[in-house]
Design a protein around this motif. Sequence first.
Motif, PDB file in Angstrom:
ATOM      1  N   GLY A 178       0.819  -1.202   0.000  1.00 23.30           N
ATOM      2  CA  GLY A 178       0.000   0.000   0.000  1.00 23.30           C
ATOM      3  C   GLY A 178       0.855   1.256   0.000  1.00 23.30           C
ATOM      4  O   GLY A 178       0.639   2.170  -0.808  1.00 23.30           O
ATOM      5  N   SER A 179       1.844   1.296   0.892  1.00 24.19           N
ATOM      6  CA  SER A 179       2.703   2.484   0.964  1.00 24.19           C
ATOM      7  C   SER A 179       3.606   2.599  -0.257  1.00 24.19           C
ATOM      8  O   SER A 179       3.909   3.710  -0.717  1.00 24.19           O
ATOM      9  N   GLU A 180       4.038   1.459  -0.816  1.00 24.27           N
ATOM     10  CA  GLU A 180       4.921   1.496  -1.992  1.00 24.27           C
ATOM     11  C   GLU A 180       4.189   2.059  -3.208  1.00 24.27           C
ATOM     12  O   GLU A 180       4.721   2.905  -3.935  1.00 24.27           O
ATOM     13  N   VAL A 181       2.967   1.594  -3.438  1.00 25.89           N
ATOM     14  CA  VAL A 181       2.199   2.108  -4.566  1.00 25.89           C
ATOM     15  C   VAL A 181       1.885   3.593  -4.358  1.00 25.89           C
ATOM     16  O   VAL A 181       2.009   4.404  -5.290  1.00 25.89           O
ATOM     17  N   ALA A 182       1.493   3.956  -3.130  1.00 28.19           N
ATOM     18  CA  ALA A 182       1.196   5.363  -2.855  1.00 28.19           C
ATOM     19  C   ALA A 182       2.446   6.223  -3.030  1.00 28.19           C
ATOM     20  O   ALA A 182       2.381   7.344  -3.551  1.00 28.19           O
ATOM     21  N   ARG A 183       3.603   5.710  -2.611  1.00 34.37           N
ATOM     22  CA  ARG A 183       4.858   6.463  -2.751  1.00 34.37           C
ATOM     23  C   ARG A 183       5.210   6.653  -4.219  1.00 34.37           C
ATOM     24  O   ARG A 183       5.682   7.722  -4.628  1.00 34.37           O
ATOM     25  N   HIS A 184       4.993   5.631  -5.020  1.00 38.25           N
ATOM     26  CA  HIS A 184       5.254   5.748  -6.458  1.00 38.25           C
ATOM     27  C   HIS A 184       4.312   6.765  -7.101  1.00 38.25           C
ATOM     28  O   HIS A 184       4.726   7.512  -8.001  1.00 38.25           O
ATOM     29  N   ARG A 185       3.083   6.787  -6.645  1.00 39.54           N
ATOM     30  CA  ARG A 185       2.129   7.761  -7.185  1.00 39.54           C
ATOM     31  C   ARG A 185       2.550   9.179  -6.828  1.00 39.54           C
ATOM     32  O   ARG A 185       2.554  10.071  -7.672  1.00 39.54           O
ATOM     33  N   GLU A 186       2.898   9.401  -5.559  1.00 42.65           N
ATOM     34  CA  GLU A 186       3.256  10.736  -5.111  1.00 42.65           C
ATOM     35  C   GLU A 186       4.543  11.234  -5.769  1.00 42.65           C
ATOM     36  O   GLU A 186       4.704  12.433  -6.015  1.00 42.65           O
ATOM     37  N   GLY A 187       5.461  10.309  -6.039  1.00 45.45           N
ATOM     38  CA  GLY A 187       6.723  10.688  -6.652  1.00 45.45           C
ATOM     39  C   GLY A 187       6.736  10.604  -8.160  1.00 45.45           C
ATOM     40  O   GLY A 187       7.807  10.704  -8.786  1.00 45.45           O
ATOM     41  N   ASN A 188       5.557  10.392  -8.753  1.00 42.40           N
ATOM     42  CA  ASN A 188       5.428  10.271 -10.210  1.00 42.40           C
ATOM     43  C   ASN A 188       6.347   9.181 -10.783  1.00 42.40           C
ATOM     44  O   ASN A 188       6.845   9.291 -11.896  1.00 42.40           O
ATOM     45  N   ARG A 189       6.553   8.131  -9.995  1.00 39.00           N
ATOM     46  CA  ARG A 189       7.450   7.073 -10.449  1.00 39.00           C
ATOM     47  C   ARG A 189       6.805   6.168 -11.489  1.00 39.00           C
ATOM     48  O   ARG A 189       7.508   5.559 -12.293  1.00 39.00           O
ATOM     49  N   LYS A 239       7.648   7.401 -14.836  1.00 41.84           N
ATOM     50  CA  LYS A 239       8.982   6.997 -15.268  1.00 41.84           C
ATOM     51  C   LYS A 239       8.996   5.531 -15.704  1.00 41.84           C
ATOM     52  O   LYS A 239       9.658   5.172 -16.685  1.00 41.84           O
ATOM     53  N   LEU A 240       8.256   4.693 -14.961  1.00 37.89           N
ATOM     54  CA  LEU A 240       8.189   3.284 -15.338  1.00 37.89           C
ATOM     55  C   LEU A 240       7.508   3.101 -16.695  1.00 37.89           C
ATOM     56  O   LEU A 240       7.797   2.145 -17.419  1.00 37.89           O
ATOM     57  N   ALA A 241       6.607   4.011 -17.027  1.00 45.16           N
ATOM     58  CA  ALA A 241       5.898   3.911 -18.300  1.00 45.16           C
ATOM     59  C   ALA A 241       6.839   4.066 -19.492  1.00 45.16           C
ATOM     60  O   ALA A 241       6.497   3.674 -20.606  1.00 45.16           O
ATOM     61  N   THR A 242       8.009   4.652 -19.260  1.00 44.00           N
ATOM     62  CA  THR A 242       8.980   4.810 -20.354  1.00 44.00           C
ATOM     63  C   THR A 242       9.840   3.573 -20.529  1.00 44.00           C
ATOM     64  O   THR A 242      10.702   3.534 -21.407  1.00 44.00           O
ATOM     65  N   THR A 243       9.627   2.557 -19.682  1.00 49.15           N
ATOM     66  CA  THR A 243      10.375   1.297 -19.770  1.00 49.15           C
ATOM     67  C   THR A 243       9.437   0.197 -20.260  1.00 49.15           C
ATOM     68  O   THR A 243       8.209   0.365 -20.260  1.00 49.15           O
ATOM     69  N   PRO A 244       9.988  -0.959 -20.649  1.00 48.02           N
ATOM     70  CA  PRO A 244       9.120  -2.061 -21.093  1.00 48.02           C
ATOM     71  C   PRO A 244       8.376  -2.746 -19.956  1.00 48.02           C
ATOM     72  O   PRO A 244       7.525  -3.597 -20.207  1.00 48.02           O
ATOM     73  N   LEU A 245       8.685  -2.383 -18.689  1.00 48.64           N
ATOM     74  CA  LEU A 245       8.081  -3.056 -17.539  1.00 48.64           C
ATOM     75  C   LEU A 245       6.588  -2.748 -17.463  1.00 48.64           C
ATOM     76  O   LEU A 245       6.183  -1.585 -17.438  1.00 48.64           O
ATOM     77  N   THR A 246       5.754  -3.782 -17.420  1.00 46.17           N
ATOM     78  CA  THR A 246       4.312  -3.603 -17.329  1.00 46.17           C
ATOM     79  C   THR A 246       3.881  -3.493 -15.869  1.00 46.17           C
ATOM     80  O   THR A 246       4.651  -3.785 -14.946  1.00 46.17           O
ATOM     81  N   ARG A 247       2.630  -3.097 -15.655  1.00 44.36           N
ATOM     82  CA  ARG A 247       2.119  -2.988 -14.291  1.00 44.36           C
ATOM     83  C   ARG A 247       2.106  -4.348 -13.603  1.00 44.36           C
ATOM     84  O   ARG A 247       2.443  -4.457 -12.422  1.00 44.36           O
ATOM     85  N   GLY A 248       1.705  -5.397 -14.334  1.00 45.66           N
ATOM     86  CA  GLY A 248       1.691  -6.735 -13.761  1.00 45.66           C
ATOM     87  C   GLY A 248       3.081  -7.220 -13.400  1.00 45.66           C
ATOM     88  O   GLY A 248       3.280  -7.865 -12.359  1.00 45.66           O
ATOM     89  N   GLU A 249       4.070  -6.914 -14.240  1.00 36.17           N
ATOM     90  CA  GLU A 249       5.447  -7.309 -13.947  1.00 36.17           C
ATOM     91  C   GLU A 249       5.984  -6.563 -12.736  1.00 36.17           C
ATOM     92  O   GLU A 249       6.705  -7.140 -11.905  1.00 36.17           O
ATOM     93  N   TRP A 250       5.641  -5.284 -12.624  1.00 41.46           N
ATOM     94  CA  TRP A 250       6.092  -4.515 -11.470  1.00 41.46           C
ATOM     95  C   TRP A 250       5.501  -5.092 -10.187  1.00 41.46           C
ATOM     96  O   TRP A 250       6.208  -5.273  -9.192  1.00 41.46           O
ATOM     97  N   LEU A 251       4.194  -5.395 -10.209  1.00 35.89           N
ATOM     98  CA  LEU A 251       3.554  -5.963  -9.022  1.00 35.89           C
ATOM     99  C   LEU A 251       4.126  -7.342  -8.708  1.00 35.89           C
ATOM    100  O   LEU A 251       4.329  -7.682  -7.536  1.00 35.89           O
ATOM    101  N   LEU A 252       4.403  -8.132  -9.719  1.00 35.25           N
ATOM    102  CA  LEU A 252       5.007  -9.448  -9.501  1.00 35.25           C
ATOM    103  C   LEU A 252       6.375  -9.307  -8.843  1.00 35.25           C
ATOM    104  O   LEU A 252       6.713 -10.060  -7.910  1.00 35.25           O
ATOM    105  N   SER A 253       7.155  -8.349  -9.279  1.00 30.04           N
ATOM    106  CA  SER A 253       8.483  -8.131  -8.696  1.00 30.04           C
ATOM    107  C   SER A 253       8.377  -7.754  -7.227  1.00 30.04           C
ATOM    108  O   SER A 253       9.110  -8.278  -6.375  1.00 30.04           O
ATOM    109  N   GLN A 254       7.459  -6.831  -6.919  1.00 30.63           N
ATOM    110  CA  GLN A 254       7.273  -6.427  -5.531  1.00 30.63           C
ATOM    111  C   GLN A 254       6.751  -7.590  -4.688  1.00 30.63           C
ATOM    112  O   GLN A 254       7.110  -7.729  -3.501  1.00 30.63           O
ATOM    113  N   THR A 255       5.923  -8.436  -5.285  1.00 33.32           N
ATOM    114  CA  THR A 255       5.398  -9.600  -4.574  1.00 33.32           C
ATOM    115  C   THR A 255       6.515 -10.586  -4.252  1.00 33.32           C
ATOM    116  O   THR A 255       6.544 -11.180  -3.170  1.00 33.32           O
TER     117      THR A 255
END
Length: 257
Positions: A78-89, A92-108
């Motif tokens: 919860g805090s990681e996603v909120a921190r990424h939102r607040e920091g416009n991260r 930045k991730l949108a400019t990479t090939p990493l998808t939202r599902g891949e990012w969540l899988l990595s954090q998981t």
Amino acid sequence: MSRIDRVRAETNAGWRSFVRRRTAVFFTFFFPVILIVIFGALVQTDPTGGGLFAEPAAYYVPGYLAVVVLFTPLSRMGSEVARHREGNRFEKLATTPLTRGEWLLSQTLVNAIIIGLASVLILVLVVVLTGADIVVSPVLVPYVLVGVVCFCGVGAMLGSYTDSQDGAVAASNAIGLPLLFLSETFVPLEQLPGWFGPLVELSPLTYFARGVRAATFPEAEPAGVAGVDPALANLVVLATIAVVAFALGARSIPRTD
């Protein structure tokens, strides 16, 4: 980079980010230890009496494991996603090939490593401090992993829909505390009002607790319908919920492309 390489790189980055936060590392392992010391070693259980801890010590193993399997993903994701939102991260991730599902899988995966280590520590301390006679079953591994997947998905939704990191942490505590004590972890179902029984069935943590208890303390869980192993039956239910929660969590992460 292939999908595996992207997930591996993001997982490594997430792990390094976690270990640099010494306070987070400390409390991730310290909080469940404190609970075991207070409830298991100081308060202790009284199988011949009444009250909250009227079951054998082994009965409460799912509750101790649930502390990290539930709270760590909810608060960290919860805090990681909120921190990424607040920091416009996410922009930045949108400019990479990493998808939202891949990012969540990595954090998981990062959470799974952390919680796996904490779970081993908890099991050792429960046996040493409370004298619990438990069965160390290999099915505990998939239970911890599936539980992490489930609650990481829920945590991602909390971080996506709350307005700040503080809001995400507050929401995770507001959801986590009732689930922790009202999902057949520390409080047996027969000690709750009859009308509350159907609500217990709605909690994913209920199936985690029942399955872990069936694996570690088989005499506490009756055999399932048609002789089905309750440890496996509850794992199937929990895995189904986890798939749905993970998909909704990935979908909830803000789109920036």
